[in-house]
Write an enzyme that holds these catalytic residues in place. Structure first.
Site, PDB file in Angstrom:
ATOM      1  CE  LYS A 216       6.395 -40.183  -2.145  1.00  0.00           C
ATOM      2  NZ  LYS A 216       7.439 -39.123  -2.178  1.00  0.00           N
ATOM      3  CB  SER A 217       1.466 -35.213  -3.679  1.00  0.00           C
ATOM      4  OG  SER A 217       2.572 -35.557  -4.466  1.00  0.00           O
TER       5      SER A 217
ATOM      6  NE  ARG B 281       0.831 -30.356  -2.232  1.00  0.00           N
ATOM      7  CZ  ARG B 281       1.913 -30.962  -2.665  1.00  0.00           C
ATOM      8  NH1 ARG B 281       2.202 -32.194  -2.234  1.00  0.00           N
ATOM      9  NH2 ARG B 281       2.738 -30.366  -3.513  1.00  0.00           N
TER      10      ARG B 281
ATOM     11  N   GLY C 283      12.079 -34.975  -0.481  1.00  0.00           N
ATOM     12  CA  GLY C 283      12.226 -33.630  -0.990  1.00  0.00           C
ATOM     13  C   GLY C 283      10.946 -32.831  -0.858  1.00  0.00           C
TER      14      GLY C 283
ATOM     15  NE  ARG D  14      15.685 -34.475  -4.296  1.00  0.00           N
ATOM     16  CZ  ARG D  14      14.414 -34.860  -4.302  1.00  0.00           C
ATOM     17  NH1 ARG D  14      13.992 -35.769  -3.423  1.00  0.00           N
ATOM     18  NH2 ARG D  14      13.565 -34.336  -5.161  1.00  0.00           N
TER      19      ARG D  14
ATOM     20  CB  SER E 135       9.265 -27.040  -9.104  1.00  0.00           C
ATOM     21  OG  SER E 135       9.373 -27.580  -7.792  1.00  0.00           O
TER      22      SER E 135
ATOM     23  CG  ASP F  58       7.581 -38.102  -8.837  1.00  0.00           C
ATOM     24  OD1 ASP F  58       8.748 -37.689  -8.919  1.00  0.00           O
ATOM     25  OD2 ASP F  58       6.750 -37.640  -8.036  1.00  0.00           O
TER      26      ASP F  58
ATOM     27  CE  LYS G  83      11.197 -35.155  -9.408  1.00  0.00           C
ATOM     28  NZ  LYS G  83      10.114 -34.681  -8.521  1.00  0.00           N
TER      29      LYS G  83
END
Length: 449
Positions: free
Chosen positions: A28-29, A33, A101, A129, A174, A326, A353
């Site tokens: 997903k990350s 990107r 997020g 959030r 983060s 996560d 989260k």
């Protein structure tokens, strides 16, 4: 399943051993990107293996709103014709980032140094959030944020007309904050510098280099220093997205706690900033072998062979938190099925989260008969050993995909079935979860009204 529609109650029951091959979705990350950097590049970026969960689809929709041409060409295959660094157009409507997020914070970063204005919102969970951790450093570039009390969505961000480069030390570990600052720095003149005291996932740095950005990394006594030269011309790339270790965590952990299980999870990212869970599981006694290590799309990957294991509780080093933040919810499930006490410290980030994940896991585990201790930064689970969790509860998911999947995994190994009040958020990150787990032999079903 839809993470934005009607609640879908689900139940998981113990039964047969899990066997077979678990083809988990793309990371997903990296998917977020790839779409964002493709939109900031010149030419056509082609992406294979893209995660087609709702979070990523919302990012694709946002890139279109900023002027990029984003087209799905087949399952997991997408093309992005970018507008170049500084080429974003002002969107005509509100940008809805759904539950993501990562999506909203990265998109804020990449528009913050362009002279445009955009308003962002999301679902009920995302609107709770905090965004101040991102808007504060973006203000240093010259951007202005106007949101609800507490720095929450809906929020309007006015991009800087004359951005300045920034030197910024992240106050908390983060990757989202670091990435937002680096993306903002792309359209600022000169050199933007980010210092992080604890290393976080480095997908943004790897991908920026792949797209042609001038980026240097140096390890110093005060932390990891990242220098980015602003206003480059990013070049379109072909991006092969590896499989998501955060999604792989669920079939991997299920196989470890369901007796006689033996599964293969191919092509999982082994990025050292993301593999903390697998390191922890091995320390607990997990039978996991890492087969055929290789590199795909600039990321190290391996095939994971996972077998049922008798696990023991351990103390998880707090310095490992950033590499597995996560995965703590499903680790808590594994801890409940281990012998002895598992201590997870340095996890306060879980409280901000998609839900307060420390509280959500603690309350759900207690309802299932597991003793738990917690404070602001710690979760301690007193394991009951293999087959020892009573179960029999309905667990609240708080519109959080990882809470939902974690308790469904626990239901596969508990004495009595475990129900979750809403499995619909699972679609945000792992739309094939039900089918994949069923293919392995898991008894997970939707509860008919």
């Amino acid at each position: 399943m839809s993470g934005h529609g009607e609640a879908i109650a689900m139940v998981a029951r113990s039964g047969a051993a899990l066997r077979g091959v678990a083809e988990v979705p793309g990371d997903k990350s990296i998917s977020h990107r790839a779409l964002i950097l493709g939109a900031l590049s010149v030419g056509e970026t082609r992406v294979s293996g893209l995660l087609e969960g709702q979070d990523v689809l919302d990012t694709a929709r946002a890139m279109r709103a900023f002027g990029a041409e984003v087209v799905r060409q087949g399952p997991g295959a997408w093309s992005v014709r970018g507008v170049g660094v500084g080429g974003f157009a002002e969107p005509a409507d509100v940008i809805d980032c759904g539950n993501s997020g990562t999506g909203v914070r990265l998109i804020m970063g990449c528009m913050a140094t362009s002279p445009i204005t955009a308003t962002f919102t999301g679902d009920a969970s995302l609107r709770k959030r905090p965004m101040g951790r991102v808007t504060a450093p973006l203000a240093l570039f010259g951007a202005e944020a106007h949101g609800r009390r507490g720095g929450r969505l809906p929020m309007t961000l006015v991009g800087a007309a004359d951005p300045v480069p920034v030197r910024y030390t992240t106050p908390v570990p983060s990757a989202q904050v670091k990435s937002a600052v680096l993306l903002a720095g792309l359209n600022a003149p000169g050199e933007t510098v980010v210092i992080e005291r604890e290393p976080t996932r480095d997908h943004t740095e790897r991908m920026l280099r792949g797209f042609g950005a001038q980026l240097e990394i140096e390890d110093l006594p005060e932390g990891r220093l990242i220098r980015l030269r602003g206003q480059p011309e990013l070049r379109a790339q072909s991006v092969a997205v590896p499989r998501d270790p955060s999604s792989a965590a669920f079939p991997v952990c299920a196989a470890l706690i369901v007796p006689k299980s033996d599964i293969l999870v191919p092509g999982v990212s082994q990025n050292p900033t993301r593999n903390g869970l697998f390191t922890t599981l091995v320390e607990m006694g997990a039978d996991i072998s890492f087969e055929t290590p290789r590199e795909e799309g600039g990321e190290p990957v391996a095939d994971l062979r996972v077998r049922f294991s008798n696990l023991r509780g351990i103390e998880v080093p707090p310095g490992r938190a950033a590499s597995m933040i996560d995965e703590y919810p499903v680790l808590a499930v594994v801890a409940a099925c281990a012998e002895g006490r598992t201590v997870m410290r340095g996890v306060r980030e879980l409280r901000v989260k998609e839900s307060d994940r420390i509280d959500a896991m603690a309350r759900g585990l207690e309802a299932c008969g597991v003793r738990v201790e917690e404070d602001e930064d710690t979760l301690i689970v007193h394991g009951l050993g293999a087959g020892g969790v009573p179960g029999g509860a309905t667990c609240a998911t708080h519109i959080d995909h990882r809470i939902a999947m974690s308790f469904l995994v626990l239901g596969l190994a508990s004495k009595l079935p475990i129900r979750v009040d809403d499995g619909s958020p699972i679609a945000t990150s792992f739309p094939a979860f039900e089918a994949l787990m069923a293919g392995l032999g898991a008894d997970i079903a939707r509860v008919q009204r």
